[in-house]
Design a protein around this motif. Sequence first.
Motif, mmCIF file in Angstrom:
data_model
loop_
_atom_site.group_PDB
_atom_site.id
_atom_site.type_symbol
_atom_site.label_atom_id
_atom_site.label_comp_id
_atom_site.label_asym_id
_atom_site.label_seq_id
_atom_site.Cartn_x
_atom_site.Cartn_y
_atom_site.Cartn_z
ATOM 1 N N MET A 199 -33.836 7.161 8.636
ATOM 2 C CA MET A 199 -34.559 7.844 7.556
ATOM 3 C C MET A 199 -36.029 7.914 7.875
ATOM 4 O O MET A 199 -36.687 8.948 7.657
ATOM 5 N N THR A 200 -36.578 6.801 8.398
ATOM 6 C CA THR A 200 -38.000 6.813 8.761
ATOM 7 C C THR A 200 -38.272 7.821 9.873
ATOM 8 O O THR A 200 -39.264 8.566 9.828
ATOM 9 N N SER A 201 -37.391 7.879 10.871
ATOM 10 C CA SER A 201 -37.569 8.842 11.971
ATOM 11 C C SER A 201 -37.472 10.270 11.469
ATOM 12 O O SER A 201 -38.147 11.164 11.984
ATOM 13 N N GLN A 202 -36.673 10.520 10.456
ATOM 14 C CA GLN A 202 -36.551 11.871 9.905
ATOM 15 C C GLN A 202 -37.867 12.346 9.326
ATOM 16 O O GLN A 202 -38.271 13.498 9.526
ATOM 17 N N HIS A 203 -38.542 11.492 8.625
ATOM 18 C CA HIS A 203 -39.837 11.874 8.057
ATOM 19 C C HIS A 203 -40.852 12.163 9.142
ATOM 20 O O HIS A 203 -41.611 13.145 9.067
ATOM 21 N N GLU A 204 -40.876 11.315 10.162
ATOM 22 C CA GLU A 204 -41.809 11.547 11.271
ATOM 23 C C GLU A 204 -41.485 12.858 11.996
ATOM 24 O O GLU A 204 -42.385 13.606 12.371
ATOM 25 N N LEU A 205 -40.179 13.132 12.181
ATOM 26 C CA LEU A 205 -39.789 14.377 12.853
ATOM 27 C C LEU A 205 -40.226 15.596 12.059
ATOM 28 O O LEU A 205 -40.682 16.603 12.630
ATOM 29 N N GLN A 206 -40.125 15.515 10.727
ATOM 30 C CA GLN A 206 -40.580 16.640 9.902
ATOM 31 C C GLN A 206 -42.082 16.862 10.044
ATOM 32 O O GLN A 206 -42.550 18.001 10.095
ATOM 33 N N ASP A 207 -42.839 15.773 10.140
ATOM 34 C CA ASP A 207 -44.290 15.915 10.353
ATOM 35 C C ASP A 207 -44.576 16.575 11.695
ATOM 36 O O ASP A 207 -45.433 17.476 11.796
ATOM 37 N N TYR A 208 -43.858 16.170 12.713
ATOM 38 C CA TYR A 208 -44.062 16.775 14.046
ATOM 39 C C TYR A 208 -43.723 18.251 14.026
ATOM 40 O O TYR A 208 -44.429 19.083 14.616
ATOM 41 N N LEU A 209 -42.627 18.640 13.385
ATOM 42 C CA LEU A 209 -42.238 20.041 13.311
ATOM 43 C C LEU A 209 -43.270 20.872 12.573
ATOM 44 O O LEU A 209 -43.556 22.020 12.955
ATOM 45 N N ARG A 210 -43.845 20.327 11.514
ATOM 46 C CA ARG A 210 -44.870 21.062 10.761
ATOM 47 C C ARG A 210 -46.105 21.304 11.621
ATOM 48 O O ARG A 210 -46.646 22.416 11.657
ATOM 49 N N LYS A 211 -46.532 20.270 12.375
ATOM 50 C CA LYS A 211 -47.694 20.450 13.256
ATOM 51 C C LYS A 211 -47.385 21.454 14.376
ATOM 52 O O LYS A 211 -48.220 22.274 14.737
ATOM 53 N N THR A 212 -46.150 21.352 14.925
ATOM 54 C CA THR A 212 -45.779 22.289 16.000
ATOM 55 C C THR A 212 -45.760 23.715 15.497
ATOM 56 O O THR A 212 -46.205 24.646 16.177
ATOM 57 N N SER A 213 -45.271 23.953 14.300
ATOM 58 C CA SER A 213 -45.224 25.295 13.727
ATOM 59 C C SER A 213 -46.626 25.860 13.553
ATOM 60 O O SER A 213 -46.876 27.045 13.847
ATOM 61 N N GLN A 214 -47.534 25.022 13.116
ATOM 62 C CA GLN A 214 -48.913 25.494 12.965
ATOM 63 C C GLN A 214 -49.538 25.837 14.315
ATOM 64 O O GLN A 214 -50.238 26.841 14.445
ATOM 65 N N ALA A 215 -49.241 25.018 15.356
ATOM 66 C CA ALA A 215 -49.792 25.304 16.696
ATOM 67 C C ALA A 215 -49.206 26.593 17.254
ATOM 68 O O ALA A 215 -49.928 27.399 17.869
ATOM 69 N N VAL A 216 -47.918 26.821 17.052
ATOM 70 C CA VAL A 216 -47.293 28.057 17.534
ATOM 71 C C VAL A 216 -47.887 29.259 16.823
ATOM 72 O O VAL A 216 -48.131 30.310 17.438
ATOM 73 N N LYS A 217 -48.112 29.146 15.527
ATOM 74 C CA LYS A 217 -48.701 30.257 14.775
ATOM 75 C C LYS A 217 -50.089 30.591 15.299
ATOM 76 O O LYS A 217 -50.430 31.768 15.502
ATOM 77 N N LEU A 218 -50.882 29.560 15.571
ATOM 78 C CA LEU A 218 -52.216 29.784 16.101
ATOM 79 C C LEU A 218 -52.173 30.421 17.486
ATOM 80 O O LEU A 218 -52.950 31.326 17.801
ATOM 81 N N LEU A 219 -51.202 29.953 18.335
ATOM 82 C CA LEU A 219 -51.072 30.504 19.694
ATOM 83 C C LEU A 219 -50.675 31.976 19.643
ATOM 84 O O LEU A 219 -51.168 32.791 20.413
ATOM 85 N N ARG A 220 -49.782 32.330 18.727
ATOM 86 C CA ARG A 220 -49.375 33.728 18.611
ATOM 87 C C ARG A 220 -50.534 34.622 18.186
ATOM 88 O O ARG A 220 -50.643 35.759 18.664
ATOM 89 N N GLU A 221 -51.366 34.112 17.307
ATOM 90 C CA GLU A 221 -52.526 34.921 16.898
ATOM 91 C C GLU A 221 -53.456 35.166 18.075
ATOM 92 O O GLU A 221 -53.946 36.279 18.280
ATOM 93 N N LYS A 222 -53.677 34.121 18.903
ATOM 94 C CA LYS A 222 -54.544 34.286 20.078
ATOM 95 C C LYS A 222 -53.936 35.272 21.076
ATOM 96 O O LYS A 222 -54.633 36.120 21.634
ATOM 97 N N ILE A 223 -52.615 35.148 21.306
ATOM 98 C CA ILE A 223 -51.946 36.061 22.260
ATOM 99 C C ILE A 223 -52.028 37.489 21.760
ATOM 100 O O ILE A 223 -52.229 38.432 22.541
ATOM 101 N N SER A 224 -51.894 37.691 20.459
ATOM 102 C CA SER A 224 -51.979 39.050 19.908
ATOM 103 C C SER A 224 -53.351 39.644 20.138
ATOM 104 O O SER A 224 -53.486 40.822 20.507
ATOM 105 N N LYS A 225 -54.375 38.807 19.965
ATOM 106 C CA LYS A 225 -55.721 39.304 20.211
ATOM 107 C C LYS A 225 -55.930 39.641 21.693
ATOM 108 O O LYS A 225 -56.512 40.670 22.040
#
Length: 977
Positions: free
Chosen positions: A238-264
Motif C-alpha cells: 500500500m505504501t509503495s502504491q502511493h509512492e508510485l502514484q506520486d512518481y507517475l504524476r511527476k512523470t506526466s508533468q515532465a512529458v507534458k513539458l517535453l511535448r510543449e518544447k518539441i512542438s515549439k
Amino acid sequence: MASSHSSSPVPQPNSSDAFFKKEKDVAKRFQPVQSLPDVCPKEPTGNAGDPSSLCDSPSLVADQHRWTIYHSKVNLPAALNDPRLAKRESDFFTKTWGVDFVDSEVTPSFYLPQITKEHFALYQQEIASREKVHERYKNICPSKDTFDRTLLHTYDKSRTDLEQVPKIFMKPDFALEDSLTFNTVLPWSHFSTAGGKGNRDAASSKLLQEKLSHYLDIVEVNIAHQISLRSEAFFHAMTSQHELQDYLRKTSQAVKLLREKISKIDKVMCEGSLRVLRLALTRSNCIKAYNKLKLMATVHQTQPTVQLLLSTSEFVGALDLIATTQEVLQQELQGIHSFRHLGSQLCELEKLIDKMMIAEFSTYACNDLNRPLEDDCQILEEERLVSLVFGLLKQRKLNFYEIYGNEMSITAKNIIKQCVVNTVSQIEEIDTEVIVKLADQIRMMNFPQWFDLLKDIFSKFTIFLKRIKATLNTIRSVVLLVLDKNQRTRDLEDTLQKNSVKDSPVDTEVAYLTHEGMFISDAFGEGDLPLVAADTTSQRNTSPNSEPCSSDSVSEPECTTDSSSSKEQTSVTPGGVEMMISDDMKLTELELGRLANNIQELLYNASDICHDRSVKFLMARAKGGFLEKLNSNEFVALSRLMEGFILDTEQICGRKSMSLRGALQSQANKFVNRFHEERKTKLSLLLDNERWKQAEVPAEFQDLVDSVSDGRISLPEKKPTGTEERKPTEFLIVEGQKYATVGTVLLLIRIILEYCQCVDNIPSITTDMLTRLSDLLKYFNSRSCQLVLGAGALQVVGLKTITTKNLALSSRCLQLIVHYIPIIRAHFEARLQPKQFSMLRHFDHITKDYHDHIAEISAKLVAIMDGLFDKLLSKYEVKAPVPSACFRNICKQMAKMHEAIYDLLPEEQTQILFLRINASYKLHLKRQLAHLNVVNDGGPQNGLVTSDVAFYTGNLQALKGLNDLDLNMAEIWEQKR
C-alpha cells in the motif's frame, strides 16, 4: 501396511540429524491441503484443542510423505544370495555360469586406466575453496529449526480445521444456482414442509445452521491468520502504491513539458526544412514520372522498329532491341497495365526471328556453295554471315552447322553431275539421248577422256573445299571471339571480386522522414546525395549547362539501353568485320568450345564427303575391270593424280581422309597383281623359249644398266628416232665387268627396274611390290635351275644336250642378278617404314638361293670333268710312246672346257674352276698309279709318268689365263711312310 498407517513419527528436537533433516525436507515439500470428498463428515470425537488427537486416524495428506516398506530398495545379488544354502555351488550364478564364476578374477581392461586417489587430487584442490565458503556461510546463517517446527505445528492445526469443511465448498465451480449443489448443501430433509410439524425438524434445521456457521468461522479464522502472516507485505504494498502514484504524476508533468518544447522546436526549426524535402521529393517523382512516360513511348515504338530491322535482315539488332525491351519491361515498367501483352508479343516475335534466321542461313549456305567454282575463294557476304552466326549464337541455335553440312553433301553430288554433263556434251561419240544414265555415259569414255574428267572433278573439289574452309573459319572465328569475350569477362569479374574483398565497406546512415514515412534519401533522388551518379549523368548530358535534375538530364537512349550498352564490346573478325559482343550471351565456355570443335569437324566431314564422292565416281568406272587393264604409265598417272588430290585435301583440311586412299590402295593392289602376273607370264614364256646361248646386248640395255650404276634406279628416257643407231655389243658392261648373258636375263633386268620404278611412282604399293619381286626372282632361279641343271630345256626348247657353255652362261646370268640384289634391297629399304624392314629378309634368302645355284653349276662343271677323268684314266697304262694317248685326250678335253667357259666367266672364276678340276684329275691319277703300283722311285715307269704329267702341266698352263696356276702335281705320288 496397517502398522505403517497407525504410526506417525513426528520429528523431535533430540532426534538424530539424518532423521531430522529428512523430516525438514518433507516439510518444505508440503502442498496446499486437499480435503477428502466428504460433504458432511462426522463430528470430531477428540479434543479440539489437541492437535495430536486429530492425527490418530490415517490421513492421505499426512501420510503421503512418510516412509513405508515400499521405500526399501535391495540389489539383485543381495536378494539372490541366500545365506541359508550350505554350498555356494548351487546358487543361481554357479548353476548358470559354472564353478569358476566365484573364484575367477576379472582381468583388468587394457583400455581403462587404474584410478587412484591422485586422479582426484585436482578436483579436491578446486572444490576445497568452495567447501570453505559453504561452511562459513552455514555458520553465519541462523538456524531455522524452531521456525520450521512452529510453522509445521500451525500448518497441521490449520489443515485439521479445514478438513472439517466439506470439499464441495472448495470446488472452483461451486455455485448454488446448480440444483444438485443446492440440494447437497441444503437438503430438504432438514426443513419442514408444513408449519408446526414437530420439534425434530426444527432441531435439524438449527443444527444445519450452526454447522454452516462453524464452517464460516473456520474459514474466517484461516483467512485472518493468513492476513496476519502477510500483513507487513500488505502494508508495504500500500505504501509503495502511493509512492508510485506520486512518481507517475511527476512523470506526466515532465512529458507534458517535453511535448510543449518539441512542438515549439518543430514549428521553428523543422517545418520549413521538411517542406523543402517534400517539395524536392515531389520534384524528383515528377522527373521520374516524365522519364517513365518517355521510356514507355520508346518501348511503344519497339515493334515497328523491329519490323524495320527485319526488313533489312538486321537480326542481331532486332534481337538486342527485343532483349533490351524485355529487360525494361521486367525492371522499370513492371506492372504497367497497357504493356501487359507486350512481353508475350515480343516472345512470339523472337521465335519468328529464330525461324527467319535459320531460313536465311540455309539460303546463304545454298548460295555460297552453289556459286560458280572458279579460282575465287572469297567469302560470300561476310558481314551477312557474321550477323547470322552471331544471331544464332545469341538465340542458342547451336545446331545451325548441320544445315551447312547437309548442303555440302548435296553440292558435292551436284558438282560431279555437272562435270560429267559438261564433259559428255563435248564428246560426239556418246549419244545422251540413247545413254541416259551418267554411270553408263562415264563407262563409254576412253582413259584420256575419263582422266581429264577426273582431273576436272578434283580441281572443282579443291576449290570447293577452300571455299568451305574460308566460310567455316569465319564462323569459327565468331565463336572463338565470343568465347574469348566470356573468358575476359569472367577474369574481370574475378579481379573485381578480389578487389572488393580487400576494400572496407562504407557504413551509411539512413534517416527516415517523419512525414509519410519516406526515406530522406528518396527526397534527394538524383540530386545532391549521390554525387557520383550526378557527375556521371552530367557527363552524358548533351548540354553542359543543363541542371542535374531537369528533364533533359535523362535522355531516351539512356533510359532504354544504358544498362546494356555498357555490357557490349566491339570485336573484329579475321576478315575485318566489326561486331558488337554483349554480355547477355547465355552460352557457357563448354558449349562454345564444343561448337568450335564441331565446326572444325565439319571441315573434316567436307573432305570426307569429297573423297567419298570421288570413290563412287572411281568405282563406277572400275566396273568391268577398266582400271585393272590400264598399263603402267596410265595407272601411274592416275595414281599421281589421286595422290596429289589427297595431299591437297589434307593440306586444306588438316586431316587425312582414308576412303579415297583406301580405294587407291585397293586398285593399286589389283594393278600390282595384274602387273606381276603379266611379267611373270612374260618371264615364263621367255624362259620356255630360251636356248641358253649368249645374246648380243642392244645399246638400250647398256644404257639401262648404266643408269643404275650410280645407285639410283630409274628407267632411261627413250631417245628420239632421229639419233644414230648404235650396234649391239657382245657383252654387258656393269661397273667395268663383262657379263655374257642371255636375252631372257636382259629382259628380266628391265622387268626388275620396272618394279622399282613402279614403287617410286606409287609409294603405297611398296610392300606388295617387294613381295611380288621376290616371287619373280625366286621363280627365275627355280625355273632356270629346272631348265639347265635339270636338263628341262631338252624337252622344252629341244636342245640336244646341256653343254658346259650353257652351264657357264647360266652361272654368269645368275651372278648378274646377284650383283643387282643389294641395289634393289637398298632401293626398297629407303621406301619402307622402319617397322617394315623385316620384309627385307626376302632378299637375303634370294641371295643365298642364287649363290647355292651358282655353286651347284660349278659343281656340275667339275663333275663333268671328273667323269671324263675317271673314264680315261681308268684305261691309262704306263708305257711308250710319251705323251700317251690318254694324256693327249685329257689335254684336248681340258682345252675344250677352257675354250667354252673362258669368254663367259671371269679369269678368277676360271682359275678357281680349273684348280678344282685339277684336284679331281690328281685324285684319279693317284688312284690309277696306285692301282698300277707305279711309285716315285726314279725308275722307267716313273719317268714315263713324269713325262706325261709334264705334258699335261705344260698344256694346261699354256691355256689363256692359267699360266700362273699352281698345279702341285707332286700330290699324285703316294707318300712314303
